[in-house]
Write a protein that holds these residues in place. Structure first.
Motif, PDB file in Angstrom:
ATOM      1  N   LEU A 175      51.368  30.346  46.876  1.00 37.15           N
ATOM      2  CA  LEU A 175      52.291  31.550  46.917  1.00 37.15           C
ATOM      3  C   LEU A 175      52.205  32.082  44.983  1.00 37.15           C
ATOM      4  N   VAL A 176      51.733  33.239  45.033  1.00 35.39           N
ATOM      5  CA  VAL A 176      51.030  33.645  43.991  1.00 35.39           C
ATOM      6  C   VAL A 176      51.970  35.199  43.616  1.00 35.39           C
ATOM      7  N   ASP A 177      52.195  34.083  41.976  1.00 42.11           N
ATOM      8  CA  ASP A 177      53.102  35.188  41.705  1.00 42.11           C
ATOM      9  C   ASP A 177      52.428  36.825  40.817  1.00 42.11           C
ATOM     10  N   ALA A 178      52.052  37.391  41.091  1.00 40.22           N
ATOM     11  CA  ALA A 178      51.555  38.560  40.911  1.00 40.22           C
ATOM     12  C   ALA A 178      51.657  38.909  39.263  1.00 40.22           C
ATOM     13  N   GLY A 179      52.444  39.495  39.173  1.00 38.28           N
ATOM     14  CA  GLY A 179      53.804  39.954  38.084  1.00 38.28           C
ATOM     15  C   GLY A 179      52.732  38.806  36.610  1.00 38.28           C
ATOM     16  N   TYR A 180      53.191  37.275  36.654  1.00 39.75           N
ATOM     17  CA  TYR A 180      52.311  36.004  36.741  1.00 39.75           C
ATOM     18  C   TYR A 180      50.737  36.295  35.771  1.00 39.75           C
ATOM     19  N   LEU A 181      50.128  35.987  37.301  1.00 41.65           N
ATOM     20  CA  LEU A 181      48.736  36.168  37.248  1.00 41.65           C
ATOM     21  C   LEU A 181      47.778  37.492  36.655  1.00 41.65           C
ATOM     22  N   LEU A 182      48.451  37.536  36.668  1.00 42.36           N
ATOM     23  CA  LEU A 182      47.558  39.462  36.504  1.00 42.36           C
ATOM     24  C   LEU A 182      47.842  39.673  34.830  1.00 42.36           C
ATOM     25  N   GLY A 183      49.469  39.404  34.305  1.00 39.24           N
ATOM     26  CA  GLY A 183      49.803  39.301  32.994  1.00 39.24           C
ATOM     27  C   GLY A 183      49.025  38.742  32.391  1.00 39.24           C
ATOM     28  N   ALA A 184      49.300  37.627  32.862  1.00 37.03           N
ATOM     29  CA  ALA A 184      48.234  36.242  32.195  1.00 37.03           C
ATOM     30  C   ALA A 184      47.186  36.364  31.694  1.00 37.03           C
ATOM     31  N   ALA A 185      46.362  37.561  32.564  1.00 37.72           N
ATOM     32  CA  ALA A 185      44.954  36.840  32.970  1.00 37.72           C
ATOM     33  C   ALA A 185      44.768  38.638  31.467  1.00 37.72           C
ATOM     34  N   ALA A 186      45.828  39.463  31.504  1.00 34.35           N
ATOM     35  CA  ALA A 186      45.247  40.163  30.936  1.00 34.35           C
ATOM     36  C   ALA A 186      45.164  40.458  29.516  1.00 34.35           C
ATOM     37  N   SER A 187      46.807  38.819  29.088  1.00 35.79           N
ATOM     38  CA  SER A 187      46.634  39.613  27.361  1.00 35.79           C
ATOM     39  C   SER A 187      45.245  38.086  27.580  1.00 35.79           C
ATOM     40  N   LEU A 188      44.535  37.401  28.429  1.00 30.92           N
ATOM     41  CA  LEU A 188      43.472  36.794  28.227  1.00 30.92           C
ATOM     42  C   LEU A 188      42.261  37.339  27.797  1.00 30.92           C
ATOM     43  N   LEU A 189      42.144  38.093  28.657  1.00 28.12           N
ATOM     44  CA  LEU A 189      40.783  39.514  28.790  1.00 28.12           C
ATOM     45  C   LEU A 189      41.173  40.334  27.553  1.00 28.12           C
ATOM     46  N   ALA A 190      42.377  41.034  27.750  1.00 26.10           N
ATOM     47  CA  ALA A 190      42.168  42.397  27.150  1.00 26.10           C
ATOM     48  C   ALA A 190      43.368  42.095  25.727  1.00 26.10           C
ATOM     49  N   GLY A 191      43.564  40.854  25.421  1.00 26.53           N
ATOM     50  CA  GLY A 191      44.795  40.685  24.723  1.00 26.53           C
ATOM     51  C   GLY A 191      46.190  41.401  24.707  1.00 26.53           C
ATOM     52  N   GLU A 192      46.686  41.661  25.595  1.00 32.75           N
ATOM     53  CA  GLU A 192      48.032  42.236  25.847  1.00 32.75           C
ATOM     54  C   GLU A 192      48.569  41.655  27.241  1.00 32.75           C
TER      55      GLU A 192
END
Length: 407
Positions: free
Chosen positions: A7-24
């Motif tokens: 079960l994937v919460d896309a908002g969490y997965l992609l938002g956290a990935a954006a914070s990690l890779l792009a800083g926001e």
């Protein structure tokens, strides 16, 4: 049942990935290869649980729950089910509504029906804690996955972490298999071409009537200055400087019976007006050559069969990166253009794309969700990237054909 469900919460997965890779946490700052991401999730889940995969549930928000291009691509993939909540805007920020409730309902239903032995949760929201505890009571092992936090801290509910049976962190190396930060520094606006006709308009003397009107406006501004400094500053902001033509003044230069000074206005100057639809040229003064303005649009060149094939390609292979979108559009347009000389006519306008084709290009880009988080407006930086991709494909195709002709 000995199998696993993710079960994937896309908002969490992609938002956290954006914070990690792009800083926001803005998802517009990253590019996602959804096929690679789903495959990586499947392989990791089967490896961690030692059970075959039953299904991946992808939970995400969408405006009015209307599937976006990424959702349409995901839901046709093998073993993937998409569940959409609403995406609403409040106080200038977008928020998902109904996603947590849908994940909770799916989790409890799977556990109650003994549809799986292991559940992998990719989320950080503590609202799922009751569903997680209910799944455990039904004998399901719960694996909680986190995305590596940019600051090294937790980005999940501590209660959720404490209740999970197994925990894992998806680190930067794993994330970058399918997600990358956009290289925004490599996309910039093209240098504007010199516009001598604009300089000619601004240097042309105003008709006597326009000068009198400008003087009258200056007098009114001086009168308003007595009402206070704040009103004076407002008047200065909205009152054109004396001698600088307003659109009304410029129109007077071409009006029948204009003052004699209008005769000094250059005949080759182009009057252009801005609006919510872009630049609009005055009648009788086209800014584009007739042969360029008459170039057919992609819609005019596309048959019903090609339109169906284009839709399939958009869903299955086009990632939605703005630069890539511009390239795809240009490639299709060039392939279907009956007159090869058309691209030569187009190239003389660089970096400006003809109005009709540019409008169609931006409407095509809107299909890939570039409007979803930007108040129904494509971000200016994305516009540059879309047009840069368009011109890059034009340049590449023209160069290849020129090489063939030389050989």
């Amino acid at each position: 049942m000995d199998r696993c469900v993710v079960l994937v919460d896309a908002g969490y997965l992609l938002g956290a990935a954006a914070s990690l890779l792009a800083g926001e946490p803005s998802r517009s700052r990253i590019t996602v290869d959804h096929a690679a991401l789903i495959q990586a999730l499947r392989e990791r889940a089967e490896s961690d649980t030692q059970q075959p995969l039953l299904r991946i549930y992808w939970f995400d928000g969408a405006p009015d729950r209307v599937p976006q291009p990424e959702h349409r691509r995901l839901r046709v993939m093998s073993r993937v089910t998409v569940r959409l909540g609403a995406l609403t805007r409040s106080d200038g920020r977008w928020a998902q509504k109904g996603v947590d409730a849908a994940m909770h309902a799916e989790l409890t239903e799977l556990a109650r029906n003994r549809a799986c032995s292991d559940v992998v949760l990719v989320t950080g929201d503590g609202d799922l804690l009751p569903g997680l505890m209910s799944a455990k009571e039904h004998g399901v092992a719960v694996h909680l996955w986190a995305v590596q936090a940019a600051d090294g801290d937790y980005n999940q509910s501590e209660d959720l972490v404490a209740e999970a049976d197994e925990r894992r962190v998806l680190d930067r190396a794993w994330i970058t298999q399918a997600v990358r930060a956009k290289d925004l520094a490599g996309v910039c606006a093209p240098q504007p071409a010199p516009r001598p006709e604009i300089a000619a308009i601004l240097s042309a003397p105003l008709p006597d009537a326009a000068l009198a009107a400008a003087a009258e406006r200056s007098a009114e501004a001086a009168a308003h200055a007595q009402n206070g400094s704040a009103e004076h500053e407002s008047a200065e902001r909205h009152t054109p400087a004396k001698g600088v033509p307003t659109p009304k003044d410029l129109a007077a230069l071409r009006a029948p019976g204009a003052a004699p000074a209008a005769a000094q206005h250059p005949t080759n100057a182009t009057l252009r007006w801005s609006s919510d639809k872009g630049w609009i040229d005055r009648p009788g003064a086209p800014s584009e050559p007739a042969e360029v303005a008459s170039l057919p649009t992609l819609a005019q060149l596309t048959t019903a069969e090609q339109r169906w094939a284009d839709r399939e390609e958009d869903i299955t292979t086009v990632g939605g990166d703005p630069y890539e979108v511009g390239q795809v559009f240009a490639r299709r347009w060039l392939a279907r253009l009956p007159d090869p000389a058309g691209r030569q006519k187009l190239s003389v306008l660089y970096p400006r794309i003809p109005h009709r084709i540019d409008g169609e290009l931006l409407r095509y880009a809107a299909r890939f969700g570039l409007l979803a988080h930007k108040d129904d407006q494509i971000d200016e930086h994305d516009r540059y990237a879309i047009r840069a991709g368009f011109w890059r494909e034009i340049d590449v195709r023209t160069g290849v054909e020129a090489a063939v002709v030389v050989e």
